[in-house]
Design a protein around this motif. Sequence first.
Motif, PDB file in Angstrom:
ATOM      1  N   VAL A  84      -5.536   1.500  -4.366  1.00 28.79           N
ATOM      2  CA  VAL A  84      -4.459   1.531  -3.470  1.00 28.79           C
ATOM      3  C   VAL A  84      -3.470   2.638  -3.828  1.00 28.79           C
ATOM      4  CG1 VAL A  84      -2.273   0.075  -3.682  1.00 28.79           C
ATOM      5  CG2 VAL A  84      -4.556  -1.126  -3.946  1.00 28.79           C
ATOM      6  N   LEU A 125       1.013  -1.218  -0.006  1.00 25.97           N
ATOM      7  CA  LEU A 125      -0.077   0.141  -0.070  1.00 25.97           C
ATOM      8  C   LEU A 125       0.699   1.227  -0.072  1.00 25.97           C
ATOM      9  CD1 LEU A 125      -2.787  -0.994   2.644  1.00 25.97           C
ATOM     10  CD2 LEU A 125      -3.128  -0.802  -0.106  1.00 25.97           C
ATOM     11  N   LEU A 181      -9.347  -3.458  -1.821  1.00 23.99           N
ATOM     12  CA  LEU A 181      -7.927  -2.910  -1.919  1.00 23.99           C
ATOM     13  C   LEU A 181      -6.976  -4.102  -2.593  1.00 23.99           C
ATOM     14  CD1 LEU A 181      -7.355  -0.713   1.290  1.00 23.99           C
ATOM     15  CD2 LEU A 181      -7.337   0.309  -1.128  1.00 23.99           C
TER      16      LEU A 181
END
Length: 477
Positions: free
Chosen positions: A443, A376, A404
């Motif tokens: 993301v 991330l 995500l």
Amino acid sequence: MKRAELVMVPTPGHGHYISAIEFARRLIRADDRFSVTNLHLRSSLDPHPDKFKKSLLSDTRLRFIDLPPVDPPPFHLRQQSIEHYLVLFYESFIPHVKDAITHLISNPDSSPPLAGLVLDFFCLPMIDVAIDLGLPSYLFLTSGAGFLGLMLYLPTRHTQIGTEFEDSDPDVELPGFANPVPVRILPGAVSNKHGGYAAYVKLAQRFREVKGIIVNTFAELEPYAIQSFANDGQIPPVYTVGPVLDLGGQAHPGSDGVDHGKMIEWLDAQPESSVVFLCFGSSGSFGEAQLREMALGLERSGQRFLWALRLRGPDGKLDGPPDRSTLAEILPEGFLDRMGDRGMICGWAPQIEVLAHTSIGGFVSHCGWNSILESLWNGVPTATWPIYAEQQLNALGLVKELGLAVELRLDYRQQKGDLVTAGEIEGAVRGVMEADSMVRKKVKEMGEISKRALMDGGSSSNSLGRLIDDIIINHPH
């Protein structure tokens, strides 16, 4: 209060230890009144922390005390349940931990007043040492808020039901998850009848005894979970201080500088966001049948790839980089020749450094919590392939709760012989490498948010400030 010292007891597992030490470094940088003494539990399970520790000895407010070694539990217990084995192993250090802290207390000239004990998840039985010595204790959780929700739920369920989970059980309503969680997603320990379930319950029952729970996450990543904990007056304060990352990317002690150079040189030659990176943590490995499916899936995907492929030797330990002749025997016939320069296979890769490279466009990962935070941070989308511990729970949260990640598998169970097919791998690789996907957009946004969380006025910076204030308030002196 002029000065104060915390005693940290991290476990030597690679993912646990480095996160704990990075948190200690962040704490002493944030407030020059604090120093930290780390009690080092020496273990053959993961010798890497010894090398990492030596690289930090120049920091005068961060020191290490090596505790005497202890005999590990019988090996057959490890085969039955690694969680039970680890709890027994770390419990055997308790007398040494108490002796070390008692020595610090009795020598005030060499150490500031002790403000508390910060414990790793597997070291929670050491709360008894803190109680005996009149010190507050805190938990440093290297997992995310989803796993915290499970551990807060376990004692309640155990009181009501008192037995291990079964796959046939209905989905579970966990604090921290907006949607019910299938039992197959829960860590294998909660279904283990050979000590694993009992070990998790034993640890979970201690969570509410600490003065605070420090979690390596940030409020914007898991807002539903963090809010649910804040609304429960029975839970100790939760401090979100993440992402706590070793951005320096300490070198793996078994890495080869030549191989590392070749790897970076190869990445430098690839177009931006064109390479999918496959890496499965410090303990992840697969059997030959699965490796062949992975190779076929990569080939059919048409994508460039960097594949950290690790094999286990006859002793069960992970070996070094496999040579070309070994790979040729294992992987589909002609695969290496057909791939040519389109892909690179290595035994180990410096994950943080690789994820930060501009050529990386996607990540096929075991979904260890550190790996999630690293991907991330660098804005690299993940395809989920969880293997052990709480990784299935992490993967579910990423895919179903947060949007995500790309789903490859959520409930993969290696020990039960699950095989992920080449078709599944091809599809997930294509999905995670899609240039304009919503997952990639989200993301990248979350990566920027994670950086802002650590800045002055950011959510994690503010949470760390509250933790420091509360440590001072709870200070026994």
